[in-house]
Design an enzyme around this catalytic site. Structure first.
Site, PDB file in Angstrom:
ATOM      1  N   HIS A  81       5.131   5.921  11.419  1.00 41.29           N
ATOM      2  CA  HIS A  81       4.581   5.846  10.061  1.00 41.29           C
ATOM      3  C   HIS A  81       3.609   7.029   9.927  1.00 41.29           C
ATOM      4  O   HIS A  81       2.393   6.865   9.941  1.00 41.29           O
ATOM      5  CB  HIS A  81       3.856   4.508   9.895  1.00 41.29           C
ATOM      6  CG  HIS A  81       3.531   4.127   8.488  1.00 41.29           C
ATOM      7  ND1 HIS A  81       3.567   5.003   7.432  1.00 41.29           N
ATOM      8  CD2 HIS A  81       3.152   2.930   7.954  1.00 41.29           C
ATOM      9  CE1 HIS A  81       3.229   4.351   6.319  1.00 41.29           C
ATOM     10  NE2 HIS A  81       2.967   3.100   6.611  1.00 41.29           N
TER      11      HIS A  81
ATOM     12  N   ARG B  66       0.788  -1.217   0.000  1.00 37.15           N
ATOM     13  CA  ARG B  66       0.000   0.000   0.000  1.00 37.15           C
ATOM     14  C   ARG B  66       0.829   1.281   0.000  1.00 37.15           C
ATOM     15  O   ARG B  66       0.608   2.170  -0.807  1.00 37.15           O
ATOM     16  CB  ARG B  66      -0.933   0.049   1.219  1.00 37.15           C
ATOM     17  CG  ARG B  66      -2.275  -0.592   0.982  1.00 37.15           C
ATOM     18  CD  ARG B  66      -2.809  -1.123   2.273  1.00 37.15           C
ATOM     19  NE  ARG B  66      -1.945  -2.207   2.693  1.00 37.15           N
ATOM     20  CZ  ARG B  66      -2.138  -3.474   2.333  1.00 37.15           C
ATOM     21  NH1 ARG B  66      -3.161  -3.805   1.629  1.00 37.15           N
ATOM     22  NH2 ARG B  66      -1.288  -4.412   2.696  1.00 37.15           N
ATOM     23  N   THR B  67       1.747   1.399   0.937  1.00 35.07           N
ATOM     24  CA  THR B  67       2.410   2.692   1.118  1.00 35.07           C
ATOM     25  C   THR B  67       3.159   3.107  -0.146  1.00 35.07           C
ATOM     26  O   THR B  67       3.020   4.229  -0.632  1.00 35.07           O
ATOM     27  CB  THR B  67       3.332   2.657   2.343  1.00 35.07           C
ATOM     28  OG1 THR B  67       2.562   2.248   3.463  1.00 35.07           O
ATOM     29  CG2 THR B  67       3.940   4.012   2.618  1.00 35.07           C
TER      30      THR B  67
ATOM     31  N   LYS C 124      25.594  -4.036  -2.503  1.00 33.14           N
ATOM     32  CA  LYS C 124      27.046  -3.884  -2.639  1.00 33.14           C
ATOM     33  C   LYS C 124      27.645  -3.217  -1.418  1.00 33.14           C
ATOM     34  O   LYS C 124      28.838  -2.948  -1.374  1.00 33.14           O
ATOM     35  CB  LYS C 124      27.356  -3.040  -3.883  1.00 33.14           C
ATOM     36  CG  LYS C 124      26.820  -3.617  -5.170  1.00 33.14           C
ATOM     37  CD  LYS C 124      27.192  -2.699  -6.342  1.00 33.14           C
ATOM     38  CE  LYS C 124      26.569  -3.217  -7.632  1.00 33.14           C
ATOM     39  NZ  LYS C 124      26.738  -2.253  -8.718  1.00 33.14           N
TER      40      LYS C 124
ATOM     41  N   ARG D 195      11.167   3.895   3.065  1.00 32.32           N
ATOM     42  CA  ARG D 195      10.814   2.937   4.131  1.00 32.32           C
ATOM     43  C   ARG D 195      12.062   2.138   4.456  1.00 32.32           C
ATOM     44  O   ARG D 195      12.732   1.631   3.557  1.00 32.32           O
ATOM     45  CB  ARG D 195       9.697   1.995   3.685  1.00 32.32           C
ATOM     46  CG  ARG D 195       9.492   0.853   4.673  1.00 32.32           C
ATOM     47  CD  ARG D 195       8.272   0.036   4.389  1.00 32.32           C
ATOM     48  NE  ARG D 195       7.058   0.748   4.728  1.00 32.32           N
ATOM     49  CZ  ARG D 195       5.843   0.200   4.713  1.00 32.32           C
ATOM     50  NH1 ARG D 195       5.688  -1.063   4.373  1.00 32.32           N
ATOM     51  NH2 ARG D 195       4.786   0.909   5.045  1.00 32.32           N
TER      52      ARG D 195
HETATM   53  C1  NCD Z   1       1.690  -1.201   8.050  1.00 32.03           C
HETATM   54  C2  NCD Z   1       3.197  -1.014   8.113  1.00 32.03           C
HETATM   55  O1  NCD Z   1       3.909  -1.303   7.159  1.00 32.03           O
HETATM   56  O2  NCD Z   1       3.605  -0.508   9.132  1.00 32.03           O
HETATM   57  N1  NCD Z   1       1.173  -1.251   6.775  1.00 32.03           N
HETATM   58  C3  NCD Z   1       0.939  -0.087   6.079  1.00 32.03           C
HETATM   59  O3  NCD Z   1       1.829   0.704   5.828  1.00 32.03           O
HETATM   60  N2  NCD Z   1      -0.332   0.166   5.700  1.00 32.03           N
HETATM   61  C4  NCD Z   1       1.169  -2.195   8.998  1.00 32.03           C
HETATM   62  C5  NCD Z   1       1.720  -3.594   9.019  1.00 32.03           C
HETATM   63  O4  NCD Z   1       2.664  -3.932   8.325  1.00 32.03           O
HETATM   64  O5  NCD Z   1       1.147  -4.370   9.771  1.00 32.03           O
END
Ligand code: NCD
Length: 306
Positions: free
Chosen positions: A133, A55-56, A84, A105
């Site tokens: 997040h 999703r993100t 590397k 991320r």
């Molecule tokens: C979450 C995450 O990656 O922190 N997902 C997200 O970004 N919607 C939650 C999760 O991984 O459980």
């Protein structure tokens, strides 16, 4: 309100006024999400994802493209130069030459902050280990506002993995800016991180519980999270808490009629599929709201909206 050029590292950097402003812009993005726009034509977003994501990353990329911008990046750190031995600071100082904004991320806490120190272009934290997040917290709050009219006055439960779940850390900080009552429901070993608890308890009433049972009938919002298996140092510890909470139709017998159930997704088994068809379920609406919130953030940070 000055958003142009700003990094989004922690939700703690936001005031309530700033959150409201982002929501105002997000609302104005709703027609553009389907119609499209050329607002960010010529701008490039780089997505550097060192951890699993559906999703993100796709949401950031879709948001950018719906505004006429383009996207580059990697979702598989294994095939990038990380393999590397390149460090994050060098990667960021490279990618800033290719893009106008970077969504990152990373499995390490503090990674987004570090990247922002080295980067000339704004960094959007798409998840920094178990820490935060922030853009998820914004879309979660936006969903509450949209579905319930306002956040003030709500009774809200955050349930599941409150220790390793970064979404609930950011969301708890954000919610503490509002006049709400918060219930934290988790197994003993997965209680909310102490630093988050300390901060939010100074601002709002917080009750910790280990069982959902008595809480379900009290709350207006039930925010369920996945047990973050990948962050457990010991698989035996995970085995102990696995499947501790499961929201199914039976567990919702005494729920308020207008309860909304949210989840950042992905879910494993903490919400039964039978709940999806009830009027409570809002987790897929959250996904849609993520698009307009990220469109708003990109437009603000890149100076297309002020
Ligand atoms: C979450 C995450 O990656 O922190 N997902 C997200 O970004 N919607 C939650 C999760 O991984 O459980």
């Amino acid at each position: 309100m000055e958003f142009k050029g700003r990094d989004i590292i922690s939700i703690k950097d936001f005031s309530r006024e700033e959150i409201n402003y982002v929501f105002k812009v997000a609302k104005s993005m709703e027609p553009l999400a389907s119609r499209g726009s050329q607002m960010l034509k010529g701008k490039i977003l780089a997505t550097l994802f060192y951890e699993a994501s559906t999703r993100t990353r796709l949401s950031f990329e879709s948001a950018m493209q719906r505004l006429g911008g383009s996207t580059i990046g990697f979702a598989e750190a294994e095939i990038a130069s990380v393999k590397k031995g390149e460090n994050l600071a060098d990667t960021v100082r490279t990618v800033e030459n290719y893009a106008d904004v970077i969504a990152l991320r990373h499995p390490l806490e503090g990674a987004a902050r570090l990247a922002a120190e080295f980067s000339r272009v704004p960094i959007l934290n798409g998840g920094s280990g178990a820490e935060e997040h922030p853009t998820q917290a914004l879309l979660d709050l936006y969903t509450m506002v949209k579905e319930r009219g306002k956040v003030d006055g709500l009774k809200i439960a955050l349930a599941g993995d409150l220790r390793y779940g970064r979404t609930v850390h950011s969301l708890a900080y954000a919610l503490s800016l509002y006049d709400i009552e918060l219930f934290l429901v988790s197994p003993e070993t997965l209680r909310m991180r102490r630093e988050v608890l300390q901060t939010i308890k100074e601002r709002i009433p917080v009750t910790e519980k280990t069982s959902l049972e008595k809480i379900v009938s009290l709350v207006d919002v039930l925010y369920v999270t996945r047990i973050q298996k990948e962050r457990f140092p010991d698989p035996a510890e995970y085995a102990k808490v696995k499947g501790s909470y499961r929201v199914d139709l039976q567990s919702l017998n005494d729920a308020k009629k207008d309860l909304i159930i949210m989840h950042p997704l992905p879910r494993v088994d903490e919400i039964a599929a039978e709940v999806d068809a009830t009027p409570y379920a809002r987790y897929f609406q959250q996904v849609g709201n993520g698009i307009v919130v990220r469109m708003a953030l990109l437009a603000l940070i890149l100076g297309a909206v002020d």
